[in-house]
Scaffold this motif. Structure first.
Motif, PDB file in Angstrom:
ATOM      1  N   TYR A 243       1.009  -1.318   0.151  1.00 54.68           N
ATOM      2  CA  TYR A 243      -0.201  -0.352   0.485  1.00 54.68           C
ATOM      3  C   TYR A 243       0.599   1.469   0.185  1.00 54.68           C
ATOM      4  N   LEU A 244       1.786   1.311   0.579  1.00 49.63           N
ATOM      5  CA  LEU A 244       3.197   2.441   0.536  1.00 49.63           C
ATOM      6  C   LEU A 244       3.780   2.759  -0.450  1.00 49.63           C
ATOM      7  N   GLY A 245       3.107   1.422  -1.104  1.00 47.11           N
ATOM      8  CA  GLY A 245       4.649   1.820  -2.747  1.00 47.11           C
ATOM      9  C   GLY A 245       6.055   0.752  -2.853  1.00 47.11           C
ATOM     10  N   PHE A 246       5.834  -0.011  -1.658  1.00 47.42           N
ATOM     11  CA  PHE A 246       6.991  -1.402  -1.760  1.00 47.42           C
ATOM     12  C   PHE A 246       6.845  -2.001  -2.832  1.00 47.42           C
ATOM     13  N   THR A 247       7.487  -2.382  -3.491  1.00 46.44           N
ATOM     14  CA  THR A 247       7.393  -3.186  -4.472  1.00 46.44           C
ATOM     15  C   THR A 247       7.626  -4.975  -4.093  1.00 46.44           C
ATOM     16  N   ARG A 248       6.880  -5.776  -4.676  1.00 50.29           N
ATOM     17  CA  ARG A 248       6.593  -6.651  -4.108  1.00 50.29           C
ATOM     18  C   ARG A 248       8.064  -7.697  -3.424  1.00 50.29           C
ATOM     19  N   GLU A 249       8.877  -8.067  -3.916  1.00 50.91           N
ATOM     20  CA  GLU A 249      10.275  -8.629  -3.378  1.00 50.91           C
ATOM     21  C   GLU A 249      10.398  -7.172  -2.218  1.00 50.91           C
ATOM     22  N   ALA A 250      10.541  -5.828  -2.273  1.00 52.93           N
ATOM     23  CA  ALA A 250      10.642  -5.451  -0.754  1.00 52.93           C
ATOM     24  C   ALA A 250       9.816  -5.650   0.232  1.00 52.93           C
ATOM     25  N   ALA A 251       8.271  -5.703  -0.271  1.00 49.22           N
ATOM     26  CA  ALA A 251       6.983  -5.657   0.694  1.00 49.22           C
ATOM     27  C   ALA A 251       8.148  -7.058   2.075  1.00 49.22           C
ATOM     28  N   ALA A 252       8.141  -8.317   1.085  1.00 47.76           N
ATOM     29  CA  ALA A 252       8.358  -9.539   1.254  1.00 47.76           C
ATOM     30  C   ALA A 252       9.470  -9.607   2.212  1.00 47.76           C
ATOM     31  N   ARG A 253      10.460  -9.278   1.765  1.00 48.89           N
ATOM     32  CA  ARG A 253      12.011  -8.589   2.878  1.00 48.89           C
ATOM     33  C   ARG A 253      12.091  -7.924   3.709  1.00 48.89           C
ATOM     34  N   PHE A 254      11.075  -7.137   4.146  1.00 51.85           N
ATOM     35  CA  PHE A 254      11.032  -6.142   5.166  1.00 51.85           C
ATOM     36  C   PHE A 254      10.412  -6.805   5.978  1.00 51.85           C
ATOM     37  N   SER A 255       9.068  -8.183   5.377  1.00 49.92           N
ATOM     38  CA  SER A 255       7.975  -8.663   6.722  1.00 49.92           C
ATOM     39  C   SER A 255       9.391  -9.596   6.651  1.00 49.92           C
ATOM     40  N   PHE A 256      10.418 -10.004   6.509  1.00 50.69           N
ATOM     41  CA  PHE A 256      10.617 -11.403   6.638  1.00 50.69           C
ATOM     42  C   PHE A 256      11.493 -10.543   8.135  1.00 50.69           C
ATOM     43  N   LEU A 257      12.182 -10.100   7.522  1.00 57.16           N
ATOM     44  CA  LEU A 257      13.315  -9.293   8.716  1.00 57.16           C
ATOM     45  C   LEU A 257      12.614  -8.512   9.288  1.00 57.16           C
ATOM     46  N   MET A 258      11.654  -7.951   9.714  1.00 53.24           N
ATOM     47  CA  MET A 258      11.221  -7.907  10.450  1.00 53.24           C
ATOM     48  C   MET A 258      10.119  -9.141  11.441  1.00 53.24           C
ATOM     49  N   SER A 259      10.399  -9.910  11.100  1.00 52.58           N
ATOM     50  CA  SER A 259       9.784 -11.101  11.608  1.00 52.58           C
ATOM     51  C   SER A 259      10.247 -10.984  12.946  1.00 52.58           C
ATOM     52  N   ILE A 260      11.769 -11.089  12.748  1.00 55.45           N
ATOM     53  CA  ILE A 260      13.071 -11.620  13.443  1.00 55.45           C
ATOM     54  C   ILE A 260      12.597 -11.039  15.206  1.00 55.45           C
ATOM     55  N   PRO A 261      12.704  -9.870  15.659  1.00 57.68           N
ATOM     56  CA  PRO A 261      11.855 -10.088  16.975  1.00 57.68           C
ATOM     57  C   PRO A 261      11.099 -10.204  16.505  1.00 57.68           C
ATOM     58  N   ILE A 262      10.146  -9.893  16.047  1.00 54.54           N
ATOM     59  CA  ILE A 262       8.746 -10.586  17.216  1.00 54.54           C
ATOM     60  C   ILE A 262       9.010 -11.653  17.420  1.00 54.54           C
ATOM     61  N   ILE A 263       9.377 -12.604  16.463  1.00 52.83           N
ATOM     62  CA  ILE A 263       9.243 -13.908  17.085  1.00 52.83           C
ATOM     63  C   ILE A 263      10.364 -14.107  18.020  1.00 52.83           C
ATOM     64  N   LEU A 264      11.636 -13.571  18.491  1.00 53.14           N
ATOM     65  CA  LEU A 264      12.373 -13.355  19.761  1.00 53.14           C
ATOM     66  C   LEU A 264      11.553 -13.243  20.450  1.00 53.14           C
ATOM     67  N   LEU A 265      11.166 -12.388  20.403  1.00 55.80           N
ATOM     68  CA  LEU A 265      10.492 -11.918  21.907  1.00 55.80           C
ATOM     69  C   LEU A 265       8.938 -12.623  21.893  1.00 55.80           C
ATOM     70  N   ALA A 266       8.665 -13.699  21.024  1.00 54.52           N
ATOM     71  CA  ALA A 266       7.489 -14.101  21.488  1.00 54.52           C
ATOM     72  C   ALA A 266       7.869 -15.805  22.030  1.00 54.52           C
ATOM     73  N   GLY A 267       9.162 -16.153  21.434  1.00 52.12           N
ATOM     74  CA  GLY A 267       9.468 -17.435  21.513  1.00 52.12           C
ATOM     75  C   GLY A 267      10.609 -16.998  22.964  1.00 52.12           C
ATOM     76  N   SER A 268      10.801 -15.896  23.783  1.00 60.24           N
ATOM     77  CA  SER A 268      11.360 -15.488  24.812  1.00 60.24           C
ATOM     78  C   SER A 268      10.230 -15.822  25.634  1.00 60.24           C
ATOM     79  N   TYR A 269       9.660 -15.203  25.621  1.00 58.17           N
ATOM     80  CA  TYR A 269       8.223 -14.719  26.235  1.00 58.17           C
ATOM     81  C   TYR A 269       7.308 -16.728  26.783  1.00 58.17           C
ATOM     82  N   LEU A 270       6.939 -17.018  25.314  1.00 60.82           N
ATOM     83  CA  LEU A 270       7.352 -18.292  25.602  1.00 60.82           C
ATOM     84  C   LEU A 270       7.796 -19.235  26.607  1.00 60.82           C
ATOM     85  N   GLY A 271       9.322 -18.843  26.261  1.00 63.58           N
ATOM     86  CA  GLY A 271      10.117 -19.947  27.563  1.00 63.58           C
ATOM     87  C   GLY A 271      10.245 -19.555  28.848  1.00 63.58           C
ATOM     88  N   THR A 272       9.746 -18.505  28.732  1.00 65.94           N
ATOM     89  CA  THR A 272       9.869 -17.899  30.456  1.00 65.94           C
ATOM     90  C   THR A 272       8.908 -19.388  30.751  1.00 65.94           C
TER      91      THR A 272
END
Length: 267
Positions: A176-205
């Motif tokens: 919607y903001l004008g990213f190419t499809r590949e750029a949108a996917a890459r940004f989404s995948f890179l964004m997943s790293i901190p959020i999965i890390l935080l979720a995994g840490s929460y579940l691990g605790t």
């Protein structure tokens, strides 16, 4: 949990975590259709670690570059395009953290149902189709400023509603903001790293403090299968998304959502 159940659930998690098709919609199917019991906290931790290892492994060069640039911007005041992108990923993670802390109990009590998942699978699938069809596709992920990053971060927060799809919501916002499809996917995948890390840490605790039983064999299968399937999924998706667009995933979401509704209405 049998080893077969562990294999199937880990495969579902790995294949759906990074595709815009909603992992929660798929993970509900074994329990709804086959009557399988909840996989448990320990298994959740194992598959989270597996998918996290997959995305870090696939983007290892980018992760090292962004992390180095981010640290350099803090301690050496050296600002580059890579450090800017790293900070924008951090910013985009904040809304989901706040929303998760505030709304976690409400979501668990009122929104984690098959009906909600079926409806959101359809609605957000149609939204993805509408945005992808009209996307200008003019910029890459390095064009992310604080406004764009916050907008995508809010989309990631909204994706905590089951059936929405974290990757689907963030890619929809980026397109919607004008990213190419590949750029949108890459940004989404890179964004997943901190959020999965935080979720995994929460579940691990929670796992450590709960004293829940641990099946070593099932956990090993969960980690290995989720890692391999997620890694392969990322690779194939990035190869195909530029050529095929989001339409195949929209069709799949609509079929899945309608199928879930039909199943629920027949029972």
């Amino acid at each position: 949990m049998s080893h077969f159940e562990a294999f199937v659930l880990a495969l579902i998690q790995g294949l759906t975590e990074f595709l815009p098709i909603s992992s929660s919609a798929h993970l509900i199917l074994p329990s709804a259709v086959l009557g399988w019991e909840d996989q448990g906290l320990a298994f959740d931790v194992a598959v989270h670690v597996g998918t996290l290892a997959a995305v870090i492994g696939y983007f290892r060069k980018e992760v090292v570059t962004l992390l180095s640039a981010w640290v350099g911007s803090i301690f050496r005041r050296k600002h580059t395009a890579e450090s800017q992108l790293a900070w924008m990923i951090v910013l985009a993670t904040i809304p989901a953290c706040i929303f998760g802390l505030m709304m976690k109990d409400f979501i668990e009590l009122y929104l984690r149902s098959a009906w909600v998942i079926a409806i959101t699978t359809i609605v957000f699938g149609l939204l993805l189709w509408w945005v992808d069809k009209r996307a200008s596709q003019q910029v890459d992920e390095y064009a992310a400023d604080w406004k764009r990053s916050l907008f995508i971060g809010l989309a990631q927060a909204a994706a905590m509603i089951p059936g929405t799809s974290r990757s689907g919501a963030t890619m929809t916002a980026a397109l919607y903001l004008g990213f190419t499809r590949e750029a949108a996917a890459r940004f989404s995948f890179l964004m997943s790293i901190p959020i999965i890390l935080l979720a995994g840490s929460y579940l691990g605790t929670k796992l450590v403090t709960s004293g829940a039983p641990i099946q070593v064999g099932a956990l090993g299968i969960g980690f290995a299968v989720s890692f391999v399937s997620a890694y392969a999924c990322i690779h194939v998706f990035l190869k195909l998304v530029t050529r095929l667009g989001m339409f195949p995933f929209v069709i799949y979401r609509l079929l899945l959502g309608v199928g879930l509704l039909a199943f629920l209405m027949s029972n």
